[in-house]
Design a protein around this motif. Structure first.
Motif, PDB file in Angstrom:
ATOM      1  N   GLU A   1      44.832  98.728 -25.036  1.00 29.19           N
ATOM      2  CA  GLU A   1      45.890  99.578 -25.564  1.00 29.19           C
ATOM      3  C   GLU A   1      45.796  99.702 -27.082  1.00 29.19           C
ATOM      4  OE1 GLU A   1      49.070 102.100 -25.783  1.00 29.19           O
ATOM      5  OE2 GLU A   1      47.855 101.486 -24.061  1.00 29.19           O
ATOM      6  N   GLU A   2      45.549  98.589 -27.761  1.00 26.65           N
ATOM      7  CA  GLU A   2      45.421  98.622 -29.220  1.00 26.65           C
ATOM      8  C   GLU A   2      44.218  99.462 -29.642  1.00 26.65           C
ATOM      9  OE1 GLU A   2      44.951  95.547 -33.020  1.00 26.65           O
ATOM     10  OE2 GLU A   2      45.043  94.765 -30.972  1.00 26.65           O
ATOM     11  N   LEU A   3      43.127  99.332 -28.903  1.00 29.13           N
ATOM     12  CA  LEU A   3      41.924 100.109 -29.223  1.00 29.13           C
ATOM     13  C   LEU A   3      42.193 101.601 -29.032  1.00 29.13           C
ATOM     14  CD1 LEU A   3      38.914  99.996 -30.008  1.00 29.13           C
ATOM     15  CD2 LEU A   3      38.377  99.864 -27.571  1.00 29.13           C
TER      16      LEU A   3
ATOM     17  N   PHE B   1      34.220  95.039 -27.074  1.00 26.85           N
ATOM     18  CA  PHE B   1      34.889  94.350 -28.174  1.00 26.85           C
ATOM     19  C   PHE B   1      35.538  93.058 -27.663  1.00 26.85           C
ATOM     20  CE2 PHE B   1      34.975  98.891 -28.921  1.00 26.85           C
ATOM     21  CZ  PHE B   1      34.573  99.004 -30.240  1.00 26.85           C
ATOM     22  N   THR B   2      35.648  92.111 -28.572  1.00 28.28           N
ATOM     23  CA  THR B   2      36.418  90.906 -28.294  1.00 28.28           C
ATOM     24  C   THR B   2      37.663  90.900 -29.180  1.00 28.28           C
ATOM     25  OG1 THR B   2      35.231  89.615 -29.965  1.00 28.28           O
ATOM     26  CG2 THR B   2      34.325  89.602 -27.722  1.00 28.28           C
ATOM     27  N   ARG B   3      38.655  90.184 -28.737  1.00 25.81           N
ATOM     28  CA  ARG B   3      39.881  89.966 -29.512  1.00 25.81           C
ATOM     29  C   ARG B   3      40.637  91.252 -29.870  1.00 25.81           C
ATOM     30  NH1 ARG B   3      36.273  86.340 -31.937  1.00 25.81           N
ATOM     31  NH2 ARG B   3      36.173  87.534 -33.883  1.00 25.81           N
TER      32      ARG B   3
ATOM     33  N   LEU C   1      34.655 100.258 -24.044  1.00 28.05           N
ATOM     34  CA  LEU C   1      34.954 101.617 -24.491  1.00 28.05           C
ATOM     35  C   LEU C   1      33.847 102.566 -24.067  1.00 28.05           C
ATOM     36  CD1 LEU C   1      36.526 103.689 -26.370  1.00 28.05           C
ATOM     37  CD2 LEU C   1      34.896 102.993 -28.149  1.00 28.05           C
ATOM     38  N   THR C   2      34.206 103.705 -23.502  1.00 27.14           N
ATOM     39  CA  THR C   2      33.278 104.817 -23.304  1.00 27.14           C
ATOM     40  C   THR C   2      33.908 106.036 -23.960  1.00 27.14           C
ATOM     41  OG1 THR C   2      34.269 105.410 -21.176  1.00 27.14           O
ATOM     42  CG2 THR C   2      32.364 103.925 -21.136  1.00 27.14           C
TER      43      THR C   2
ATOM     44  N   GLU D   1      37.396 112.297 -24.889  1.00 27.69           N
ATOM     45  CA  GLU D   1      37.029 111.779 -23.565  1.00 27.69           C
ATOM     46  C   GLU D   1      36.806 110.269 -23.612  1.00 27.69           C
ATOM     47  OE1 GLU D   1      33.707 113.927 -22.012  1.00 27.69           O
ATOM     48  OE2 GLU D   1      34.588 115.888 -22.442  1.00 27.69           O
ATOM     49  N   PHE D   2      37.636 109.563 -24.401  1.00 23.60           N
ATOM     50  CA  PHE D   2      37.405 108.123 -24.501  1.00 23.60           C
ATOM     51  C   PHE D   2      38.368 107.350 -23.594  1.00 23.60           C
ATOM     52  CE2 PHE D   2      40.424 108.848 -27.963  1.00 23.60           C
ATOM     53  CZ  PHE D   2      41.318 107.790 -27.822  1.00 23.60           C
ATOM     54  N   ASP D   3      37.863 106.234 -23.133  1.00 17.92           N
ATOM     55  CA  ASP D   3      38.649 105.383 -22.252  1.00 17.92           C
ATOM     56  C   ASP D   3      38.350 103.926 -22.592  1.00 17.92           C
ATOM     57  OD1 ASP D   3      40.423 104.790 -20.113  1.00 17.92           O
ATOM     58  OD2 ASP D   3      38.682 104.325 -18.864  1.00 17.92           O
ATOM     59  N   ALA D   4      39.379 103.114 -22.603  1.00 22.86           N
ATOM     60  CA  ALA D   4      39.215 101.685 -22.887  1.00 22.86           C
ATOM     61  C   ALA D   4      39.802 100.876 -21.732  1.00 22.86           C
ATOM     62  CB  ALA D   4      39.904 101.323 -24.195  1.00 22.86           C
ATOM     63  N   THR D   5      39.029  99.925 -21.244  1.00 23.51           N
ATOM     64  CA  THR D   5      39.477  99.062 -20.150  1.00 23.51           C
ATOM     65  C   THR D   5      39.119  97.616 -20.472  1.00 23.51           C
ATOM     66  OG1 THR D   5      37.373  99.399 -18.973  1.00 23.51           O
ATOM     67  CG2 THR D   5      39.202 100.872 -18.390  1.00 23.51           C
TER      68      THR D   5
END
Length: 310
Positions: free
Chosen positions: A238-240, A232-234, A264-265, A252-256
């Motif tokens: 943390e917000e995601l 994702f852009t913009r 996102l996975t 089991e999701f992680d955002a970096t």
């Protein structure tokens, strides 16, 4: 619409060997003209079920009807309507495949002219080779020919594509669909979910002699687990994370954050609409959702069944 009688019906079907219960109170009703798959790990009771259907062994309790008859009293007239491929096919002898098939043809009943040759060609099987020289895969092909050749009303196939290459597996699936479309019923047992998922209309999941679930393949797919990868852009990681945490079937999701993108996975089970609706509000640079993982879906049922048994 006229309701067709069940091709196979089991009621409280149980088989015990001294202190071991191989099959424990199975209830199943399999419609005529369907492909029914039974899946489960080795030792779950699949082969025991098949042997009870064919009167190779007899139940400790409960009842079973095959094509409207009790297998114990159906006799040759019932057996002629069944095509059977055992899971452990043992073929020996100094005869050719053609001679062996002729022997089976004398037992099976009338066979259309050219049916044997057509099946052998479809499966790429040389009928003139001696049986004892055939590989396991070619012996399996010979077993498929004898099961299908008399166009039986019921096909009972135990691990039918064991040792076969993908091309033969695809041809086998075509043969199963053609049999179903002509009105035959197919009972297919396997521990390979992919094989059953491609062929069957309905699946029973067997564990330790008990049925955990009976489901259509479509329902299994709908409840199956998918892997999700997206960029994702913009939007910050943390917000995601905060937004997606509200979706109950996303785990089991992680955002970096990396190179100006938020990656996102995740794993999602069942319906994906809530996830798609949520991320539609974001700027998506990349999105990949894998095909449903039926194996994981069935494993979850196995785990649940094991927990219930404790």
């Amino acid at each position: 619409m006229i309701s067709l009688p069940a091709a196979i019906e089991m009621r409280a079907l149980t088989k015990r060997y001294r202190r071991t219960t191989a099959l424990n109170g199975i209830d199943l009703k399999i419609p005529t003209g369907s492909v029914f798959g039974m899946i489960g790990p080795n030792g779950a009771g699949k082969t025991t079920t098949i042997r009870l259907l064919l009167d190779i062994i007899r139940p400790s309790s409960g009842t079973v009807a095959v094509l409207g008859k009790d297998p114990r009293s159906g006799g040759p007239s019932l057996r002629e309507q069944i095509g059977y491929l055992p899971g452990e096919l043992k073929l020996q002898g100094r005869v050719s495949g053609r001679e062996l098939i002729r022997h089976y043809a004398d037992i099976s009943g009338p066979i259309s002219k050219g049916a044997i040759a057509t099946l052998a060609e479809r499966l790429d099987l040389d009928l003139d080779r001696q049986v004892r020289t055939l590989s396991k895969g070619n012996k399996q092909k010979l077993g498929l020919v004898q099961a299908f050749m008399h166009k039986p009303a019921l096909l009972v196939l135990d691990e039918p594509t064991s040792g076969q290459d993908p091309l033969v597996q695809q041809e086998f699936l075509s043969m199963v669909r053609e049999a179903r479309d002509s009105g035959a019923t197919v009972f297919l047992s396997s521990h390979i979910l992919r094989e059953v998922g491609q062929a069957a209309d309905t699946v029973a999941i067997l564990r330790q002699g008990k049925i955990l679930a009976v489901s259509s393949v479509d329902e299994l797919r709908e409840s199956a687990v998918r892997k999700v990868r997206a960029r994702f852009t913009r939007i910050s990681a943390e917000e995601l994370r905060m937004t997606l945490s509200k979706i109950s079937n996303l785990t089991e999701f992680d955002a970096t954050e990396r190179n100006g993108l938020t990656e996102l996975t995740a794993t999602i089970s069942g319906d994906i609409n809530a996830f798609i609706s949520t991320i539609a509000a974001f700027s998506i640079a990349e999105l990949a959702i894998e095909e449903p993982d039926l194996e994981e879906s069935v494993l979850n049922l196995y785990r649940g069944g094991a927990a219930d048994a404790k």
